[in-house]
Scaffold this motif. Structure first.
Motif, PDB file in Angstrom:
ATOM      1  N   LEU A 163      -8.057 -15.692  10.411  1.00  0.00           N
ATOM      2  CA  LEU A 163      -6.743 -16.173   9.990  1.00  0.00           C
ATOM      3  C   LEU A 163      -6.863 -16.984   8.709  1.00  0.00           C
ATOM      4  N   PRO A 164      -5.924 -16.795   7.805  1.00  0.00           N
ATOM      5  CA  PRO A 164      -5.971 -17.598   6.580  1.00  0.00           C
ATOM      6  C   PRO A 164      -5.575 -19.042   6.874  1.00  0.00           C
ATOM      7  N   GLN A 165      -6.170 -19.950   6.139  1.00  0.00           N
ATOM      8  CA  GLN A 165      -5.841 -21.358   6.283  1.00  0.00           C
ATOM      9  C   GLN A 165      -4.603 -21.643   5.436  1.00  0.00           C
TER      10      GLN A 165
END
Length: 69
Positions: free
Chosen positions: A45-47
């Motif tokens: 997941l992207p931050q």
């Protein structure tokens, strides 16, 4: 009870115990695989940096609550 029936009963009990142990081992392995998959998905997941909610809303929003609606 004769010796043959006692022996067959003991054999059946040992087989049931072995099946339980194998089932437990398979379940543990499946849980381990599921955990590693979930960890991989979470790490992929992207931050995202979240901006404060008050900064994105106009100043008149959120100041009152309509209790009659």
């Amino acid at each position: 009870m004769d010796a043959v029936s006692v022996a067959s009963m003991m054999s059946a009990m040992q087989q049931a115990k072995l099946q339980d142990q194998v089932g437990t081992a398979v379940m543990r392995k499946a849980l381990d695989v599921q955990e590693s998959t979930a960890q991989a998905l979470l790490s992929a997941l992207p931050q995202v940096q979240q901006a404060p909610a008050a900064a994105s809303n106009p100043p008149h929003l959120g100041n009152s609550v309509n209790v009659f609606a």
